[in-house]
Design an enzyme around this catalytic site. Structure first.
Site, PDB file in Angstrom:
ATOM      1  N   GLU A 195     -34.881  14.888  13.563  1.00  0.00           N
ATOM      2  CA  GLU A 195     -35.357  13.506  13.581  1.00  0.00           C
ATOM      3  C   GLU A 195     -34.661  12.700  12.495  1.00  0.00           C
ATOM      4  O   GLU A 195     -34.061  13.269  11.584  1.00  0.00           O
ATOM      5  CB  GLU A 195     -36.861  13.494  13.355  1.00  0.00           C
ATOM      6  CG  GLU A 195     -37.596  14.131  14.521  1.00  0.00           C
ATOM      7  CD  GLU A 195     -39.096  14.041  14.388  1.00  0.00           C
ATOM      8  OE1 GLU A 195     -39.574  13.102  13.736  1.00  0.00           O
ATOM      9  OE2 GLU A 195     -39.768  14.918  14.938  1.00  0.00           O
ATOM     10  N   LYS A 210     -47.991  25.082  11.375  1.00  0.00           N
ATOM     11  CA  LYS A 210     -48.101  26.042  12.486  1.00  0.00           C
ATOM     12  C   LYS A 210     -48.571  27.401  11.975  1.00  0.00           C
ATOM     13  O   LYS A 210     -49.368  28.086  12.631  1.00  0.00           O
ATOM     14  CB  LYS A 210     -46.750  26.161  13.195  1.00  0.00           C
ATOM     15  CG  LYS A 210     -46.361  24.871  13.936  1.00  0.00           C
ATOM     16  CD  LYS A 210     -44.895  24.876  14.336  1.00  0.00           C
ATOM     17  CE  LYS A 210     -44.533  23.634  15.131  1.00  0.00           C
ATOM     18  NZ  LYS A 210     -43.079  23.460  15.290  1.00  0.00           N
ATOM     19  N   GLY A 312     -39.461  19.756  22.581  1.00  0.00           N
ATOM     20  CA  GLY A 312     -38.922  19.015  23.725  1.00  0.00           C
ATOM     21  C   GLY A 312     -40.065  18.492  24.581  1.00  0.00           C
ATOM     22  O   GLY A 312     -41.112  19.137  24.691  1.00  0.00           O
TER      23      GLY A 312
END
Ligand code: NAD
Ligand code: HSE
Ligand code: NA
Length: 437
Positions: A195, A210, A312
């Site tokens: 990004e 995570k 994605g």
């Protein structure tokens, strides 16, 4: 909702990379999903930040868009709220309101779950609603479902993997081309993997969130992002990657959540995210580019590996809609799934108490007694050396040391002392090693 015409209505919050693919996938598979669920899934509204953006390419009528998410959530005809905006606020307010009012939530928001998962679980229990978040970890890879359901009869001992695609792309590029971090990051940005602000990925915050989610589920213990030891990859140099190669390893950003059992049987967990060298023969070494893979070790099931696209729009939308189908079925049958349990309440150990192995590459003066001086620093900390390799060049030599497993604090204090030795001219590379070398 009667007879043939049963309909469940969805509020979609966010219409970016993931949200727009959720719309497309729902449109494409609508008839099949209706058959699977037993009711048609209809979008009641889509909350966006700016109504002026042209979204005419999406297969939904323009009147569904709103810039007032809370009013959409509060509508009586909304059954399920899908949140794919991200960030802590205002997502936290939206999801707490939805859950408390009995609306099931499907979210991809790892940052919020890793910070305030317990409050969301409590709100879900209070409202009698479901909270599903498969998309939040390893995107399209079914991983949380297996942890929270399929493996519930077993006892998980370790979860270790690559859960950030951006950093894996960068490290794979550094490994295959010999590039430095900056050059590989530029390539990742140019190809759309990184990004514009890559901080959350390259500094390990994304992977740490995570890791917290995975550890909480695997060990039935509340673990937040703040509990996770975190190191990113910005300091990894081409020399580190080359050094890894000399011992048959490659460098990966690993997420490791591990059950630790003391000699007296006391249990705790260690949760960490850091770069590590792993042998090229290790299955995680073959996970290249933006792919993710996670190893799970359980007492009875043994070793399991989950592999696929961790990011994605399309893979992530697959995980979101899988959750939507699950919560929609529950809505129709009037049940909710059991909350994620945190009965074990295991303490989270600091990194210093993790048992790790180190690889060190040092530039030393090539004279009598230097190897002994270096070895003596390891001995002082009670760290056993596994292999040592020396290569002389002129007055200097490169010393490559791989240790046996030891408490991380002992290893890092040894490195600090080595840095202060006169005969150590430069510490070329220091990194933890995982997997059998
Ligand atoms: N992109 C991925 O590959 C991926 C993978 C797994 C999880 N996720 C998670 O999914 C979520 C969404 O990610 P994304 O990649 O689609 O992000 P994105 O930036 O493409 O989309 C987010 C959208 O939310 C909109 N938004 C921001 N504030 C809003 C507000 N107040 N009201 C309504 N809309 C608002 C933004 O304008 C943007 O269009 C994040 O939590 C992310 O961590 C993304
Ligand atoms: N930025 C994340 C997206 C998926 O969470 C990654 O690179 O893996
Ligand atoms: Na997933």
């Amino acid at each position: 909702m009667t007879g043939q015409k049963r309909v469940l209505r969805l509020a979609l919050l966010g219409c970016g990379t993931v949200g727009s693919e959720v719309i497309r996938l729902l449109h494409r598979n609508g008839d099949e999903l209706a058959a699977r669920v037993g009711a048609r899934l209809e979008i009641a509204g889509i909350a966006v930040r700016r109504l002026t953006v042209d979204r005419s390419d999406l297969p939904v009528p323009a009147e569904l868009f709103t810039d007032d998410p809370m009013s959409l959530i509060e509508r009586d005809d909304v059954d399920v709220v899908i949140e794919v905006v991200g960030g802590l606020e205002p997502a936290r307010d939206w999801l707490l309101a939805a859950l408390k009012s009995g609306k099931s939530v499907v979210t991809a928001n790892k940052a919020l779950l890793a910070e305030d998962g317990a409050a969301l679980q409590a709100a879900a229990a209070e409202g009698g609603a479901d909270l599903y978040y498969e998309a939040s970890v390893a995107g399209g890879i079914p991983l949380l479902g297996p942890l929270r359901e399929s493996l519930h009869g077993d006892r998980i001992t370790r979860v270790m993997g690559i859960v950030n695609g951006t950093t894996n792309f960068i490290l794979s590029a550094m490994d295959s081309t010999g590039a430095g971090f900056g050059e590989a990051l530029e390539e990742a940005t140019a190809l759309g993997y990184a990004e514009a602000d890559p901080t959350a990925d390259v500094e390990g915050y994304d992977a740490a969130a995570k890791a917290a989610i995975l550890a909480s589920l695997a060990f039935h213990t509340p673990v937040t992002a703040a509990d996770v030891y975190r190191e990113g990859i910005t300091e990894i140099t081409a020399a580190d990657v080359a050094s890894a190669r000399t011992i048959g390893c490659t460098v990966k950003l690993l997420c490791i959540a591990q059950r630790q059992v003391d000699a007296d049987g006391t249990e705790s967990v260690g949760v960490r995210v850091h770069p590590a060298m792993i042998p090229r023969s290790h299955p995680l070494a073959g996970v290249t580019g933006a792919f993710n893979a996670v190893f799970v070790e359980a007492d009875a099931a043994g070793e399991l590996m989950f592999y696929g696209r961790g990011a994605g729009g399309s893979p992530t939308a697959s995980a979101v809609l899988g959750d939507v189908v699950a919560v929609a079925r529950h809505k129709l049958t009037g049940v909710r799934s059991a909350s994620d349990t945190s009965y074990a309440l295991l303490p989270v150990r600091p990194i210093g108490e993790a048992i790790t192995r180190y690889h060190l590459s040092l530039e030393v003066a090539d004279r009598a007694g230097v190897l002994a001086a270096v070895a003596s620093e390891f001995a002082t900390s009670g760290v056993s050396i596994r292999t040592v390799k020396q290569e002389g060049h002129g007055d200097d030599a490169t010393l490559v040391v791989v240790t046996h497993a030891a408490p991380d604090a002992a290893l890092s204090s040894t490195v600090d002392r080595l840095r202060r030795l006169d005969s150590v001219r430069k510490v070329l590379s220091v990194m933890r090693v995982e997997g059998e070398t």
